[in-house]
Structures are given as C-alpha cells and as structure tokens.
Design a protein around this motif. Structure first.
Motif: not given
Length: 316
Positions: A59-60, A130-137, A270-277, A302-308
């Motif tokens: 996807l990237d 379908t399997p789906l486990n996304l992440t944001q780099h 780099f920090l990439e939040f998700s469920a385990p591979h 839904r996969n959300w991350v908030e950076l403060k």
C-alpha cells in the motif's frame, strides 16, 4: 522549534526534501496547506512501469486519491480538527494474494501540537472475510545535523513503553513463530532509555503490550527539547532504528546544511502501531491482541494513533 510534518506521497512545491526513491513531485497537498507539509512514498524505485505500480501493492507503493466526500468518516469525526485530509485506496480481490475488494480510507488531522491518523476499511464485495492488519509508519529523523555543530546536533532520542511488553519471535526467514518472548535488557523499554544509533545498536523488532493498555502507551523524547506521546487502540508497535544511508547519503534539511557539505548520514527512528504480524495465523497472538485481525463483511476496521507534542515552555 519548527516541526516538519511529512505525509505520504505529496509535498509542497519548493520543499527541500527528497522522496525515498529520490524523485521529486510537484503536486501540492492543498487540504493540508501550510509550510512543511509533505506526502512521501510512491512507487518503489525498481518499478519501471509507473502505471502498473499504481495498481498493485504494497500500500505504500500505490497512488491514493484525496477524498472530498469520504464514505467512512463524517462531520462528527472531523469537527474537532483544525485541518485534515482523507485519502482512499481500493484494493481489488486478489491483490497480493488476498481475497475481497477492500476500500481503505486514511484520515490525517492536525490540531495544536497534535497529529491524528486513523485508518478505516470495509469489504465492498461479497467476500465473507479477509485478513487485514494495517499500520502507519511514523518516522522521526532525529539526527539530521553534522557532528561537531554543537548547536545543531540532536542527541539520541529516548523511548519508553509505559507498560510491560514482550517481543515477537521470528524464525530464520523473518516470519513470526507465534511466540512472544520476555524482554531482556536490550528490548526492555519500560523505564525508558536512549535509542542508540549504529554502530551501537540496530532495532527491527515488534513489541506487544496486549489488548488492555493505558494511554499514552509510548513516549519518544529528547530531554529538555521535545517529547512526543502516542495514544492508540493498537496492541503493539514495530520499532525500527538504523542508519538508512548505508548505500546512499540523504539530503539534509536546509537549516542544517553547510556550504561544503549538504549530505549526511540518515539516522532515523520509526514506530509502526498495529496488531502483531501474522496474528491471524497463531492462536497465541490472537489471545494477546484480543482479535484475529480478520475483517468480515459488514464490519469496519479501525486503527487510530494520536501523537501529542510537548515542548519546553520557552519554545512553545
């Protein structure tokens, strides 16, 4: 302290940054207008046929579209953001070997000293699951200055995971075995420690804290300079920290360049939040994550991350 927010594969014109494949883009990301906002990514360097690259994963390496009327986010999701952009991509059935026509929408929003990213996805065809486990780099270039320029040199960042965690075991081919190992001193981040860049240490590991955790779960900071807290609904994080310029130097930020030398090593975290591979393949990982990472028809992923971001009072 200026903060550069780089997003996906678009950038503002006259940006001093290069894409990871060395290609500059002239498209402006107007919904997130403002100095320093970019969009990195795009087709992989080895892909010659750009039109083909835009139609295949990962996807990237594909082109996402900017959505002015997103399907999965409404005004109630967006009203507290100062500015935002929603991008979408539809992954056809069979893409990378996975079943189902999947639509993914990615929201990136900003408000004062905060960045919010959320991925939502649904199955659009009759595929049952379908399997789906996304992440944001989330990438942090925290060592962009030349050694010896004391006023510009940024020290190694300190990382803290605010809960006990385990490290995902991989086999010799880098595939998860399903086991979660206790963290030794090298992998224990509960008390916070510096991420030492090469040649001291290199990290490329996934840490799991599980389905029950407190937020903020992760903190990345440079003491007395900047602190970044991460809140998320995910159950683990991939940490990658290494020298990305072993084969090719990267262009420095203009403010850190010298007349004689505009290239430097590129040390990044780099920090990439998700469920385990590979969670969907292992019962042990499903128990730790509290889910099987399988998206079923009618559900919304839904996969959300908030950076403060916190700065010293004199810099804020």
């Amino acid at each position: 302290m200026p903060i550069d927010c780089l997003l996906g594969r678009f950038r503002l014109e006259n940006s001093p940054y290069l894409h990871r494949n060395g290609v500059r883009s002239g498209q402006i990301l107007t919904p997130l207008g403002g100095k320093g906002v970019s969009h990195h990514g795009g087709p992989a360097q080895h892909v010659v046929d750009r039109q083909q690259a835009n139609k295949q994963g990962p996807l990237d390496t594909v082109d996402w579209t900017i959505e002015t009327a997103p399907r999965f986010f409404d005004t109630s999701n967006l009203q507290d953001l100062e500015d935002y952009v929603v991008m979408a991509f539809e992954s056809k059935a069979g893409d990378q070997g996975y079943p189902g026509l999947i639509r993914i929408e990615a929201l990136t929003g900003v408000r004062q000293k905060q960045v919010y990213v959320e991925y939502r996805a649904r199955i659009l065809d009759k595929c049952p699951a379908t399997p789906l486990n996304l992440t944001q780099h989330w990438g942090f270039h925290l060592y962009g200055s030349k050694s010896g320029q004391s006023k510009d040199v940024i020290p190694s960042p300190e990382l803290r995971i605010n809960q006990e965690h385990r490290v995902l075991e991989l086999d010799g081919n880098g595939i998860p075995t399903g086991a979660l190992l206790a963290c030794n001193a090298h992998h224990d981040w509960t008390h916070g420690k510096a991420v030492q860049f090469p040649p001291q240490d290199t990290y490329d590991n996934f840490y799991v804290w599980g389905k029950t955790h407190k937020n903020p779960i992760v903190q990345l900071q440079i003491p007395n300079e900047i602190s970044v807290d991460f809140c998320t609904n995910q159950t683990g994080v991939q940490l990658y920290a290494s020298d990305l310029s072993l084969n090719q130097p990267f262009e420095r930020k203009v403010t850190h360049q010298t007349p004689s030398d505009s290239k430097s090593s590129y040390f990044a975290t780099f920090l990439e939040f998700s469920a385990p591979h590979a969670t969907f393949l292992h019962d042990t990982l499903q128990q730790a994550a509290g889910c099987d990472t399988v998206l079923r028809r009618g559900e919304t992923y839904r996969n959300w991350v908030e950076l403060k971001i916190s700065l010293p009072s004199s810099s804020s």
